[in-house]
Design a protein around this motif. Structure first.
Motif, PDB file in Angstrom:
ATOM      1  N   MET A 193      20.359   8.798  25.252  1.00  0.00           N
ATOM      2  CA  MET A 193      20.302   8.840  26.272  1.00  0.00           C
ATOM      3  C   MET A 193      19.056   7.962  26.335  1.00  0.00           C
ATOM      4  O   MET A 193      18.238   7.947  27.294  1.00  0.00           O
ATOM      5  N   LYS A 194      18.470   7.466  24.968  1.00  0.00           N
ATOM      6  CA  LYS A 194      17.077   7.088  24.670  1.00  0.00           C
ATOM      7  C   LYS A 194      17.121   5.778  25.457  1.00  0.00           C
ATOM      8  O   LYS A 194      16.694   4.643  26.468  1.00  0.00           O
ATOM      9  N   GLN A 195      18.517   5.152  25.596  1.00  0.00           N
ATOM     10  CA  GLN A 195      18.630   3.730  26.004  1.00  0.00           C
ATOM     11  C   GLN A 195      19.353   3.184  27.142  1.00  0.00           C
ATOM     12  O   GLN A 195      18.652   2.962  28.240  1.00  0.00           O
ATOM     13  N   ALA A 196      19.647   5.357  27.778  1.00  0.00           N
ATOM     14  CA  ALA A 196      19.915   5.135  29.332  1.00  0.00           C
ATOM     15  C   ALA A 196      18.672   5.164  30.470  1.00  0.00           C
ATOM     16  O   ALA A 196      18.043   4.789  30.937  1.00  0.00           O
ATOM     17  N   LYS A 197      17.163   5.726  29.857  1.00  0.00           N
ATOM     18  CA  LYS A 197      16.025   5.525  30.012  1.00  0.00           C
ATOM     19  C   LYS A 197      15.823   4.214  29.974  1.00  0.00           C
ATOM     20  O   LYS A 197      15.110   3.603  31.204  1.00  0.00           O
ATOM     21  N   GLU A 198      15.577   3.913  28.878  1.00  0.00           N
ATOM     22  CA  GLU A 198      14.812   2.593  29.106  1.00  0.00           C
ATOM     23  C   GLU A 198      15.617   1.808  29.928  1.00  0.00           C
ATOM     24  O   GLU A 198      15.230   0.607  30.355  1.00  0.00           O
ATOM     25  N   LYS A 199      16.771   1.766  30.296  1.00  0.00           N
ATOM     26  CA  LYS A 199      18.077   0.938  31.612  1.00  0.00           C
ATOM     27  C   LYS A 199      17.672   1.398  32.589  1.00  0.00           C
ATOM     28  O   LYS A 199      17.761   0.893  33.937  1.00  0.00           O
ATOM     29  N   GLY A 200      16.729   2.452  33.103  1.00  0.00           N
ATOM     30  CA  GLY A 200      16.423   3.234  34.183  1.00  0.00           C
ATOM     31  C   GLY A 200      16.984   3.663  34.759  1.00  0.00           C
ATOM     32  O   GLY A 200      17.193   3.299  35.886  1.00  0.00           O
ATOM     33  N   ILE A 201      18.486   4.715  33.991  1.00  0.00           N
ATOM     34  CA  ILE A 201      19.130   5.293  34.687  1.00  0.00           C
ATOM     35  C   ILE A 201      18.834   6.648  34.616  1.00  0.00           C
ATOM     36  O   ILE A 201      18.767   6.960  33.627  1.00  0.00           O
ATOM     37  N   ASN A 202      18.855   7.006  35.486  1.00  0.00           N
ATOM     38  CA  ASN A 202      18.560   8.251  35.763  1.00  0.00           C
ATOM     39  C   ASN A 202      19.169   9.436  36.837  1.00  0.00           C
ATOM     40  O   ASN A 202      19.018  10.454  37.247  1.00  0.00           O
ATOM     41  N   VAL A 203      20.604   8.950  36.036  1.00  0.00           N
ATOM     42  CA  VAL A 203      21.462  10.411  36.879  1.00  0.00           C
ATOM     43  C   VAL A 203      21.549  11.381  35.345  1.00  0.00           C
ATOM     44  O   VAL A 203      20.850  11.351  34.090  1.00  0.00           O
ATOM     45  N   PRO A 204      21.274  12.541  35.839  1.00  0.00           N
ATOM     46  CA  PRO A 204      21.228  13.633  34.989  1.00  0.00           C
ATOM     47  C   PRO A 204      22.658  13.858  33.790  1.00  0.00           C
ATOM     48  O   PRO A 204      23.767  13.228  34.664  1.00  0.00           O
ATOM     49  N   PHE A 205      22.495  14.726  32.957  1.00  0.00           N
ATOM     50  CA  PHE A 205      23.465  13.903  31.980  1.00  0.00           C
ATOM     51  C   PHE A 205      24.143  15.619  31.227  1.00  0.00           C
ATOM     52  O   PHE A 205      22.421  16.308  31.361  1.00  0.00           O
ATOM     53  N   VAL A 206      25.253  15.995  31.337  1.00  0.00           N
ATOM     54  CA  VAL A 206      25.524  17.020  30.718  1.00  0.00           C
ATOM     55  C   VAL A 206      26.104  17.260  29.751  1.00  0.00           C
ATOM     56  O   VAL A 206      26.447  16.712  29.263  1.00  0.00           O
ATOM     57  N   GLY A 207      25.982  18.744  29.017  1.00  0.00           N
ATOM     58  CA  GLY A 207      26.847  18.040  27.297  1.00  0.00           C
ATOM     59  C   GLY A 207      26.908  19.427  26.977  1.00  0.00           C
ATOM     60  O   GLY A 207      26.958  20.184  27.556  1.00  0.00           O
ATOM     61  N   GLY A 208      27.305  19.693  26.170  1.00  0.00           N
ATOM     62  CA  GLY A 208      27.741  20.771  24.982  1.00  0.00           C
ATOM     63  C   GLY A 208      26.837  21.205  24.542  1.00  0.00           C
ATOM     64  O   GLY A 208      25.958  20.898  23.578  1.00  0.00           O
ATOM     65  N   ASP A 209      27.130  22.710  23.591  1.00  0.00           N
ATOM     66  CA  ASP A 209      26.165  23.180  22.420  1.00  0.00           C
ATOM     67  C   ASP A 209      26.522  21.905  20.839  1.00  0.00           C
ATOM     68  O   ASP A 209      25.227  22.396  20.814  1.00  0.00           O
ATOM     69  N   GLY A 210      26.689  20.976  21.398  1.00  0.00           N
ATOM     70  CA  GLY A 210      26.481  19.973  20.326  1.00  0.00           C
ATOM     71  C   GLY A 210      24.458  19.653  20.373  1.00  0.00           C
ATOM     72  O   GLY A 210      24.025  18.672  19.007  1.00  0.00           O
ATOM     73  N   TRP A 211      24.933  19.271  21.714  1.00  0.00           N
ATOM     74  CA  TRP A 211      22.928  19.097  21.710  1.00  0.00           C
ATOM     75  C   TRP A 211      21.690  19.876  21.022  1.00  0.00           C
ATOM     76  O   TRP A 211      20.898  19.454  21.403  1.00  0.00           O
ATOM     77  N   ASP A 212      22.629  20.996  20.774  1.00  0.00           N
ATOM     78  CA  ASP A 212      21.289  22.056  20.436  1.00  0.00           C
ATOM     79  C   ASP A 212      20.892  21.927  19.186  1.00  0.00           C
ATOM     80  O   ASP A 212      21.740  21.623  17.858  1.00  0.00           O
ATOM     81  N   SER A 213      19.495  21.259  18.721  1.00  0.00           N
ATOM     82  CA  SER A 213      19.354  20.969  17.413  1.00  0.00           C
ATOM     83  C   SER A 213      17.468  20.617  17.595  1.00  0.00           C
ATOM     84  O   SER A 213      17.066  20.472  18.585  1.00  0.00           O
ATOM     85  N   ALA A 214      16.814  21.349  16.895  1.00  0.00           N
ATOM     86  CA  ALA A 214      15.671  21.184  16.355  1.00  0.00           C
ATOM     87  C   ALA A 214      15.025  19.610  16.708  1.00  0.00           C
ATOM     88  O   ALA A 214      13.790  19.100  17.265  1.00  0.00           O
ATOM     89  N   ASP A 215      16.198  18.332  15.977  1.00  0.00           N
ATOM     90  CA  ASP A 215      16.003  17.430  16.298  1.00  0.00           C
ATOM     91  C   ASP A 215      17.280  16.535  17.224  1.00  0.00           C
ATOM     92  O   ASP A 215      17.263  15.200  17.397  1.00  0.00           O
ATOM     93  N   LEU A 216      16.939  17.719  18.102  1.00  0.00           N
ATOM     94  CA  LEU A 216      17.266  16.467  19.958  1.00  0.00           C
ATOM     95  C   LEU A 216      16.118  16.038  20.662  1.00  0.00           C
ATOM     96  O   LEU A 216      15.280  16.302  20.571  1.00  0.00           O
ATOM     97  N   ASP A 217      15.672  14.675  20.594  1.00  0.00           N
ATOM     98  CA  ASP A 217      15.365  14.208  21.012  1.00  0.00           C
ATOM     99  C   ASP A 217      14.519  14.437  23.014  1.00  0.00           C
ATOM    100  O   ASP A 217      15.563  13.810  23.241  1.00  0.00           O
ATOM    101  N   LEU A 218      13.686  14.620  22.854  1.00  0.00           N
ATOM    102  CA  LEU A 218      13.506  15.708  23.683  1.00  0.00           C
ATOM    103  C   LEU A 218      12.810  14.655  25.043  1.00  0.00           C
ATOM    104  O   LEU A 218      13.505  15.225  25.839  1.00  0.00           O
ATOM    105  N   ALA A 219      12.204  13.710  24.470  1.00  0.00           N
ATOM    106  CA  ALA A 219      11.919  12.556  25.324  1.00  0.00           C
ATOM    107  C   ALA A 219      13.096  12.188  26.676  1.00  0.00           C
ATOM    108  O   ALA A 219      13.577  11.652  27.703  1.00  0.00           O
ATOM    109  N   ALA A 220      13.883  11.675  25.162  1.00  0.00           N
ATOM    110  CA  ALA A 220      14.996  10.732  25.719  1.00  0.00           C
ATOM    111  C   ALA A 220      15.933  11.675  26.220  1.00  0.00           C
ATOM    112  O   ALA A 220      16.439  11.105  27.490  1.00  0.00           O
ATOM    113  N   ALA A 221      16.229  13.351  26.686  1.00  0.00           N
ATOM    114  CA  ALA A 221      17.078  13.576  26.600  1.00  0.00           C
ATOM    115  C   ALA A 221      16.307  14.474  28.465  1.00  0.00           C
ATOM    116  O   ALA A 221      17.119  15.319  28.185  1.00  0.00           O
TER     117      ALA A 221
END
Ligand code: PHE
Length: 372
Positions: free
Chosen positions: A230-258
């Motif tokens: 998602m960091k690389q998607a943002k850098e490329k200007g891709i603005n489509v919403p991403f959807v994921g599952g429980d695996g995103w749940d982390s104190a280390d999820l990059d909130l800016a990227a995601a």
């Protein structure tokens, strides 16, 4: 019928009950391991403070199983063969829980995975339930449907692009379930791209996404991969919403990227139910982050706490540590946990609701609850 403390010389009756906790404390997803360990230990400490279970003190044996098949199998063999453990809480990741379940089930060792959502954790390749294996969470056919329905109804998506790591049972399973559910709703899969967990440069896939112009990208992987993609998607200007599952749940999820993304999960610490708020408070009093602030329990902590309480409650109700009897008790149990009510279906899966969380402006926000 609690065992007496024995005494004198010779063989005393068991005074201790060993419970193994297999958690990925190192490897790709260490926050999963820490939360799982801490949630399980909190439950054990609470039982010990009340006198243990059946008069026995509960002794946790924590092993680092790394979210990876070989280390997880080695950890399972070690706790079973060397420590004499008959009860396992873990693993977190489906691809580690599946091989552990084969060993545990063959040896009559009772395993409850708090968080592994892939169907094959509790059923074998013939579709038969593994008698000694249970889980405390919903399964991916449900989670994939919830994600697809959310994308279709709430995001109004007609075209989806799916990204997946085919060597990860969880990711592969969830991607398949999303595809089935999204196409059944009338949606179209306009592209599918695979990568491996060694990849760090996703530009080729992101270029495919830019070409395919989907309304949504489904990325059902763990936070370490989500952060990179998602960091690389943002850098490329891709603005489509991403959807994921429980695996995103982390104190280390990059909130800016995601930012702008959504994910399905088991629980939200913002759920106002008193069970959740009391748990959040007690957990925060026990565990602090590096700045000394109360830690907020994520779904992994809540499910490990529930799975451990579920196990100890079943042992208590069975009145024995004979795993054949404890598994029979589990099959009929009615358990009320932080993450919801647990009763098991024929495949040892609880039927539970899911939540959808939104990543927005530096925070993870509770969006909605979805009932089965
Ligand atoms: N469901 C994931 C799996 O099966 C594990 C997981 C659960 C990760 C909850 C994060 C939160 O591999």
């Amino acid at each position: 019928c609690a065992p007496s403390s024995g005494g004198g010389g010779g063989e005393a009756q068991a005074k201790e009950l060993k419970v193994a906790i297999l958690a990925p404390l190192s490897g790709p997803v260490p926050t999963f391991g820490v939360s799982t360990r801490d949630g399980a230990l909190m439950a054990i400490d609470e039982w010990n403070a009340k006198g243990g279970v059946l008069g026995m003190k509960i002794v946790p044996i924590v092993e680092d199983s790394q979210c990876t098949p070989d280390p997880a199998v080695n950890a399972a063999n070690k706790v079973i063969d060397q420590d004499g453990v008959k009860f396992i809480i873990g693993e977190v990741c489906s691809k580690a829980s599946i091989p552990v379940s084969e060993i545990a089930n063959a040896k009559g060792v009772l395993q409850i995975s708090p968080t592994s959502t892939n169907v094959s954790v509790t059923v074998d390749s013939q579709g038969k339930v593994k008698p000694y294996i249970f889980r405390a969470c919903f399964i991916d056919p449900f989670q994939g449907q919830v994600g697809a329905k959310f994308a279709w109804e709430k995001l109004g998506a007609k075209k989806a692009f799916i990204m997946l790591d085919q060597a990860n049972d969880y990711v592969k399973g969830l991607a398949e379930e999303f595809e089935k559910a999204f196409t059944a709703l009338g949606g179209e899969i306009v592209g599918k791209a695979t990568y491996t967990d060694k990849d760090t440069d996703f530009s080729a896939i992101l270029a495919q996404i830019a070409d395919a112009k989907p309304d949504v990208v489904y990325l059902p992987d763990y936070y370490n991969i989500v952060n990179l993609v998602m960091k690389q998607a943002k850098e490329k200007g891709i603005n489509v919403p991403f959807v994921g599952g429980d695996g995103w749940d982390s104190a280390d999820l990059d909130l800016a990227a995601a930012d702008g993304g959504f994910f399905t999960n088991h629980y939200s610490p913002d759920d106002p139910r008193p069970e959740v708020q009391n748990f959040r408070k007690a957990y925060g009093e026990k565990y602090k982050d590096e700045n000394g602030n109360p830690k907020v329990p994520d779904a992994l902590a809540a499910l490990a706490y529930d799975a451990t309480n579920l196990l100890l409650e079943a042992i208590n109700q069975a009145g024995t540590t004979d795993t054949a009897k404890v598994k029979d008790t589990l099959e009929k149990i009615k358990f009320s946990g932080v993450s919801g009510q647990i009763t098991f279906d024929a495949n040892h899966n609880p039927i539970k609701s899911a939540v959808i969380l939104a990543v927005k402006d530096g925070a993870v926000r509770f969006e909605t609850v979805v009932n089965p």
